[in-house]
Design an enzyme around this catalytic site. Structure first.
Site, PDB file in Angstrom:
ATOM      1  CG  HIS A 255     -27.462 -20.279  62.397  1.00 58.06           C
ATOM      2  ND1 HIS A 255     -26.430 -19.390  62.584  1.00 58.06           N
ATOM      3  CD2 HIS A 255     -28.041 -19.958  61.218  1.00 58.06           C
ATOM      4  CE1 HIS A 255     -26.402 -18.557  61.554  1.00 58.06           C
ATOM      5  NE2 HIS A 255     -27.366 -18.884  60.711  1.00 58.06           N
ATOM      6  CD  GLU A 313     -32.855 -21.837  54.892  1.00 61.53           C
ATOM      7  OE1 GLU A 313     -33.823 -21.169  54.496  1.00 61.53           O
ATOM      8  OE2 GLU A 313     -31.823 -22.004  54.234  1.00 61.53           O
TER       9      GLU A 313
HETATM   10  N1  ACO Z   1     -29.928 -31.970  63.028  1.00 66.08           N
HETATM   11  C1  ACO Z   1     -29.235 -32.920  63.704  1.00 66.08           C
HETATM   12  N2  ACO Z   1     -27.990 -32.724  64.179  1.00 66.08           N
HETATM   13  C2  ACO Z   1     -27.433 -31.531  63.959  1.00 66.08           C
HETATM   14  C3  ACO Z   1     -28.091 -30.504  63.264  1.00 66.08           C
HETATM   15  C4  ACO Z   1     -29.399 -30.760  62.790  1.00 66.08           C
HETATM   16  N3  ACO Z   1     -30.097 -29.843  62.125  1.00 66.08           N
HETATM   17  N4  ACO Z   1     -27.291 -29.422  63.189  1.00 66.08           N
HETATM   18  C5  ACO Z   1     -26.142 -29.759  63.810  1.00 66.08           C
HETATM   19  N5  ACO Z   1     -26.220 -31.030  64.277  1.00 66.08           N
HETATM   20  C6  ACO Z   1     -25.221 -31.769  65.031  1.00 66.08           C
HETATM   21  C7  ACO Z   1     -24.067 -32.205  64.143  1.00 66.08           C
HETATM   22  O1  ACO Z   1     -24.303 -33.469  63.581  1.00 66.08           O
HETATM   23  C8  ACO Z   1     -22.927 -32.216  65.131  1.00 66.08           C
HETATM   24  O2  ACO Z   1     -23.036 -33.382  65.909  1.00 66.08           O
HETATM   25  P1  ACO Z   1     -21.729 -34.181  66.393  1.00 66.08           P
HETATM   26  O3  ACO Z   1     -20.936 -33.204  67.184  1.00 66.08           O
HETATM   27  O4  ACO Z   1     -22.292 -35.314  67.163  1.00 66.08           O
HETATM   28  O5  ACO Z   1     -21.022 -34.580  65.123  1.00 66.08           O
HETATM   29  C9  ACO Z   1     -23.248 -31.042  66.046  1.00 66.08           C
HETATM   30  O6  ACO Z   1     -24.658 -30.866  65.985  1.00 66.08           O
HETATM   31  C10 ACO Z   1     -22.591 -29.756  65.618  1.00 66.08           C
HETATM   32  O7  ACO Z   1     -22.800 -29.562  64.272  1.00 66.08           O
HETATM   33  P2  ACO Z   1     -21.855 -28.761  63.308  1.00 66.08           P
HETATM   34  O8  ACO Z   1     -21.929 -29.375  61.956  1.00 66.08           O
HETATM   35  O9  ACO Z   1     -20.514 -28.534  63.917  1.00 66.08           O
HETATM   36  O10 ACO Z   1     -22.537 -27.367  63.300  1.00 66.08           O
HETATM   37  P3  ACO Z   1     -22.285 -26.279  62.213  1.00 66.08           P
HETATM   38  O11 ACO Z   1     -22.140 -24.996  62.932  1.00 66.08           O
HETATM   39  O12 ACO Z   1     -21.224 -26.603  61.248  1.00 66.08           O
HETATM   40  O13 ACO Z   1     -23.656 -26.424  61.434  1.00 66.08           O
HETATM   41  C11 ACO Z   1     -25.535 -26.100  60.161  1.00 66.08           C
HETATM   42  C12 ACO Z   1     -24.556 -25.467  61.168  1.00 66.08           C
HETATM   43  C13 ACO Z   1     -24.776 -26.497  58.896  1.00 66.08           C
HETATM   44  C14 ACO Z   1     -26.585 -25.057  59.804  1.00 66.08           C
HETATM   45  C15 ACO Z   1     -26.200 -27.354  60.800  1.00 66.08           C
HETATM   46  O14 ACO Z   1     -26.840 -26.993  61.976  1.00 66.08           O
HETATM   47  C16 ACO Z   1     -27.154 -28.069  59.846  1.00 66.08           C
HETATM   48  O15 ACO Z   1     -26.724 -28.857  59.015  1.00 66.08           O
HETATM   49  N6  ACO Z   1     -28.496 -27.777  59.949  1.00 66.08           N
HETATM   50  C17 ACO Z   1     -29.458 -28.378  59.045  1.00 66.08           C
HETATM   51  C18 ACO Z   1     -29.453 -27.636  57.729  1.00 66.08           C
HETATM   52  C19 ACO Z   1     -30.066 -26.261  57.823  1.00 66.08           C
HETATM   53  O16 ACO Z   1     -31.113 -26.070  58.435  1.00 66.08           O
HETATM   54  N7  ACO Z   1     -29.407 -25.282  57.161  1.00 66.08           N
HETATM   55  C20 ACO Z   1     -29.870 -23.873  57.108  1.00 66.08           C
HETATM   56  C21 ACO Z   1     -29.022 -23.012  57.991  1.00 66.08           C
HETATM   57  S1  ACO Z   1     -29.639 -21.363  58.083  1.00 66.08           S
HETATM   58  C22 ACO Z   1     -28.922 -20.555  56.773  1.00 66.08           C
HETATM   59  O17 ACO Z   1     -27.838 -20.828  56.355  1.00 66.08           O
HETATM   60  C23 ACO Z   1     -29.698 -19.478  56.087  1.00 66.08           C
END
Ligand code: ACO
Length: 378
Positions: A255, A313
């Site tokens: 998140h 989620e």
């Molecule tokens: N699985 C694997 N790796 C992940 C995940 C995940 N669920 N979430 C983040 N990471 C990794 C990214 O790949 C990144 O790795 P890197 O630095 O090696 O490139 C690092 O963690 C940081 O990720 P960011 O993209 O900078 O985190 P951000 O704050 O932008 O992302 C997000 C938040 C979009 C929710 C992300 O965690 C994600 O894609 N999760 C999966 C989708 C999801 O569950 N979405 C629902 C969110 S809740 C809501 O909106 C109601």
């Protein structure tokens, strides 16, 4: 001159203030208009939560009865909305796209004034989703039942059967849990649109588009698919490890704001456990807990220091599945809850009256010389 801050994704930027909700990502705490989420989720009817957001206080019994009656009277859809849904169902469009298209028609039917538009949008979202779902599945929409509360009536319009009190409470807990969450992407979208002195229906239509994306509201379907594909707890590690090795994201985890377990996950996990327990089938719930435990451990291994934890989620999927909703309905049901928050934010932003217009950091070329079209070569 100090260098301006460039923050892609607006991470860490406070883009405005709100009295509607406070998200503390380090403590894992969510406050809804002064009340801890846990108190709202467990006790409030959805109508009480909407009243709280719109008026900054809980209604007394007479005010609540008046709001319930007013929302119930607004549930029926304009003729043109139903005609549109029929046409869209014939093309088998996904429910979130149908909701986005229908949302734009909800200004029809003589609803005027921002407060009335807010009530009409909240009242009609469940009718749009339920009517579309039935049309998509080749059955006729079920008329709303004014004797039922907002949450129970949604399940009734979907299934054509009055839900049990436990089912109605399950969906009500869910709608309350997702009602508001600071300046998330869809809420911010709505605020940007209304800040131009545009109208509420336009703002909410834009918000539906923002919620649809899998990085925001579109994750619960894939999260549940993942649990089903894993199938048994002993397969969780291998499956999740392979996914992470391929560089894929685990849906339902991570998140932008929460760096500990999302408090909404705890509320929904408890509601799901209660429901699966009542049904006498804990198997899926226990599998989900095992998958969660393994996923959090592997995310710590593959993404050290990122603090990737369970988000809302993951248990949304489990709870809504337990209520008999198919995965295609998960994000539209999220919208049915969140629309109350969106409208409250729009009213707040409108009262503030400040256009949202951030700056940008230009990194294109400079000093280019104009060349006439026939002198440009290939
Ligand atoms: N699985 C694997 N790796 C992940 C995940 C995940 N669920 N979430 C983040 N990471 C990794 C990214 O790949 C990144 O790795 P890197 O630095 O090696 O490139 C690092 O963690 C940081 O990720 P960011 O993209 O900078 O985190 P951000 O704050 O932008 O992302 C997000 C938040 C979009 C929710 C992300 O965690 C994600 O894609 N999760 C999966 C989708 C999801 O569950 N979405 C629902 C969110 S809740 C809501 O909106 C109601």
């Amino acid at each position: 001159m100090t260098q301006p801050i460039v923050a892609p994704g607006l991470e860490g930027i406070i883009a405005g203030s709100t009295r509607l909700s406070r998200v503390n990502g380090l403590a894992g705490e969510l406050i809804i208009a002064g009340y801890p989420l846990e108190a709202i989720a467990a006790n409030a009817t959805f109508e009480e939560t909407a009243y709280l957001l719109w008026n900054d206080r809980l209604p007394n019994a007479a005010e609540l009865a008046e709001l319930q009656a007013s929302l119930a009277s607004l549930r029926a859809l304009p003729r043109a909305t139903l005609d549109l849904l029929r046409a869209v169902a014939a093309e088998k469009v996904a429910p979130m796209d149908a909701l986005r298209m229908a949302a734009g028609t909800l200004s029809l039917g003589g609803i005027e004034g921002a407060e009335n538009e807010a009530a009409a949008l909240v009242a009609r979202f469940p009718t749009v989703v339920a009517a579309y779902w039935r049309l998509l599945n080749r059955s006729e929409p079920v008329e709303p039942d004014p004797a039922l509360g907002h949450a129970a009536n949604y399940l009734y319009m979907l299934n054509g059967q009055i839900p049990s009190p436990a089912q109605a409470r399950g969906v009500e807990t869910y709608l309350n849990t997702v009602v508001d969450h600071g300046f998330n992407a869809s809420t911010f979208t709505a605020r940007v649109i209304i800040s131009t002195a545009s109208d509420l229906v336009s703002a909410i239509t834009g918000a539906v588009g923002a919620l649809k994306g899998p990085l925001h509201g579109g994750a619960p379907g894939p999260a549940l698919d993942m649990v089903f594909e894993i199938g048994s707890a002993d397969r969780a590690e291998g499956y999740l490890r392979a996914k992470l090795e391929r560089g894929e994201r685990l849906m339902g985890f991570g998140h932008r704001v929460y760096k500990v377990r999302d408090p909404r996950a705890a509320v929904l996990s408890a509601a799901a456990e209660k429901m699966f327990q009542a049904d006498g089938d804990r198997q899926l719930y226990d599998l989900a807990r095992a998958v969660e435990e393994q996923a959090v451990a592997l995310l710590a291994e593959y993404k050290p220091g990122r603090n990737l934890q369970t988000n809302v989620e993951f248990y949304t999927a489990l709870l809504l599945h337990g209520l008999g909703l198919e995965t295609a309905l998960f994000t539209p049901t999220f919208a049915i809850g969140r629309v109350a928050g969106w409208t409250a934010h729009c009213l707040e932003q409108k009262a503030e009256g400040r256009l949202i217009r951030p700056g940008s950091d230009y990194h294109g070329g400079l000093g280019r010389l104009w060349v006439a079209v026939d002198e440009r070569g290939n």
